[in-house]
Scaffold this motif. Structure first.
Motif, PDB file in Angstrom:
ATOM      1  N   TYR A  65       0.784  -1.302  -0.061  1.00 28.98           N
ATOM      2  CA  TYR A  65      -0.181  -0.095  -0.085  1.00 28.98           C
ATOM      3  C   TYR A  65       0.957   1.357  -0.008  1.00 28.98           C
ATOM      4  CZ  TYR A  65      -4.355  -2.841   0.850  1.00 28.98           C
ATOM      5  OH  TYR A  65      -5.319  -3.293   0.373  1.00 28.98           O
ATOM      6  N   ARG A  66       2.177   1.216   0.276  1.00 33.28           N
ATOM      7  CA  ARG A  66       2.900   2.207   0.128  1.00 33.28           C
ATOM      8  C   ARG A  66       3.237   2.811  -1.306  1.00 33.28           C
ATOM      9  NH1 ARG A  66       6.386   0.317   4.122  1.00 33.28           N
ATOM     10  NH2 ARG A  66       7.972  -0.029   2.525  1.00 33.28           N
ATOM     11  N   HIS A  67       3.140   1.479  -2.132  1.00 36.88           N
ATOM     12  CA  HIS A  67       3.586   1.813  -3.680  1.00 36.88           C
ATOM     13  C   HIS A  67       2.317   1.766  -4.479  1.00 36.88           C
ATOM     14  CE1 HIS A  67       7.277   0.420  -1.730  1.00 36.88           C
ATOM     15  NE2 HIS A  67       7.887   0.914  -2.859  1.00 36.88           N
ATOM     16  N   VAL A  68       1.342   1.158  -4.156  1.00 36.50           N
ATOM     17  CA  VAL A  68       0.251   1.014  -5.169  1.00 36.50           C
ATOM     18  C   VAL A  68      -1.221   1.217  -4.158  1.00 36.50           C
ATOM     19  CG1 VAL A  68      -1.147  -0.581  -6.696  1.00 36.50           C
ATOM     20  CG2 VAL A  68       1.369  -0.833  -6.277  1.00 36.50           C
ATOM     21  N   SER A  69      -2.160   1.917  -4.783  1.00 37.72           N
ATOM     22  CA  SER A  69      -3.571   2.165  -4.257  1.00 37.72           C
ATOM     23  C   SER A  69      -4.341   0.821  -4.492  1.00 37.72           C
ATOM     24  CB  SER A  69      -4.317   3.296  -4.916  1.00 37.72           C
ATOM     25  OG  SER A  69      -4.403   3.116  -6.193  1.00 37.72           O
ATOM     26  N   PRO A  70      -5.599   1.019  -3.593  1.00 39.22           N
ATOM     27  CA  PRO A  70      -6.471  -0.500  -3.884  1.00 39.22           C
ATOM     28  C   PRO A  70      -6.848  -0.471  -5.310  1.00 39.22           C
ATOM     29  CG  PRO A  70      -6.869   0.824  -1.734  1.00 39.22           C
ATOM     30  CD  PRO A  70      -6.026   1.783  -2.581  1.00 39.22           C
ATOM     31  N   ASP A  71      -6.827   0.474  -5.986  1.00 41.68           N
ATOM     32  CA  ASP A  71      -7.633   0.391  -7.456  1.00 41.68           C
ATOM     33  C   ASP A  71      -6.347   0.342  -8.314  1.00 41.68           C
ATOM     34  OD1 ASP A  71      -6.675   2.937  -7.387  1.00 41.68           O
ATOM     35  OD2 ASP A  71      -8.176   3.698  -8.129  1.00 41.68           O
ATOM     36  N   GLY A  72      -5.082   0.094  -8.071  1.00 41.18           N
ATOM     37  CA  GLY A  72      -3.853  -0.362  -8.808  1.00 41.18           C
ATOM     38  C   GLY A  72      -3.022   0.977  -9.421  1.00 41.18           C
ATOM     39  N   GLN A  73      -3.280   2.095  -8.566  1.00 39.12           N
ATOM     40  CA  GLN A  73      -2.591   3.271  -9.110  1.00 39.12           C
ATOM     41  C   GLN A  73      -1.382   3.559  -8.427  1.00 39.12           C
ATOM     42  OE1 GLN A  73      -3.944   5.051 -11.615  1.00 39.12           O
ATOM     43  NE2 GLN A  73      -5.345   3.536 -11.688  1.00 39.12           N
ATOM     44  N   LEU A  74      -0.392   4.108  -9.130  1.00 39.40           N
ATOM     45  CA  LEU A  74       0.729   4.262  -8.537  1.00 39.40           C
ATOM     46  C   LEU A  74       0.570   5.433  -7.293  1.00 39.40           C
ATOM     47  CD1 LEU A  74       3.180   4.500 -11.381  1.00 39.40           C
ATOM     48  CD2 LEU A  74       3.197   2.846  -9.563  1.00 39.40           C
TER      49      LEU A  74
END
Length: 204
Positions: A184-193
């Motif tokens: 979650y530090r790198h990617v949001s729950p919907d796959g955005q950076l």
């Protein structure tokens, strides 16, 4: 010939295939050549999918609305597409994170080929590092070990997987060998950076 496949997860009628069906028909698929399932994407032996794959012939193209309609498991997805490619059957994805995949084109084949190769390479690296880490820990009298850090390859796989509606975060983290916090530090729950993900890719 264009052949379509669509799937919803629930069998109680609370989900409908109308959106997927309209998209497939809009892409040129005849209604009589559309196969469907009402089953979880975890099931590899779905009757509609099995019938669809059996009906495909060399020169045909399988069209799906989103990649997660075909499979929610990366291994199954790659194996399925490799089988189609070997039978000279194309795959086209209409929307979502996999919309760049169209194996009937040279560019589409390249995209999926790179995706599959990186996935296989990363799995091998994870396995090697896991065994090495466990051996090192045992030598020091410890069991288990800390999760491995995020890499550019893992990050791209995480972005693609998080975009699938049925992705299980715990399973994804286990597959990639990272913690939830790292994910979650790198990617949001919907796959955005996120910022850490952007920084990681900019260091390549």
């Amino acid at each position: 010939m264009l052949i379509g496949y669509m799937r919803v997860s629930k069998t109680d009628g609370s989900q409908v295939n109308d959106l997927q069906r309209d998209a497939l028909i809009g892409a040129g698929v005849d209604m009589t050549h559309i196969y469907e399932d009402r089953a979880s994407g975890k099931q590899e032996d779905r009757p509609g999918l099995m019938a669809c794959l059996k009906a495909l012939r060399a020169g045909d193209t399988l069209i799906v609305w989103k990649l997660d309609r075909l499979s929610r498991d990366l291994r199954h997805l790659i194996n399925t597409v490799h089988d189609l490619t070997g039978r000279e059957i194309g795959l086209k994805v209409l929307t979502g994170h996999g919309a760049t995949i169209d194996t009937t084109t040279a560019a589409g084949k390249l995209v999926f080929g790179i995706f599959a190769t990186l996935a296989e390479f990363e799995r091998e690296l994870i396995a090697e590092r896991t065994f090495a880490g466990l051996a090192s820990a045992r030598a020091r009298g410890r069991c288990g070990g800390r999760p491995y850090k995020m890499t550019p390859v893992k990050l791209r796989l995480a972005m693609a997987s998080m975009g699938w509606t049925e992705t299980t975060v715990g399973t994804l983290c286990k597959e990639l060998g990272i913690s939830r916090q790292t994910l979650y530090r790198h990617v949001s729950p919907d796959g955005q950076l996120r910022n850490d993900g952007i920084k990681l890719l900019n260091r390549e």
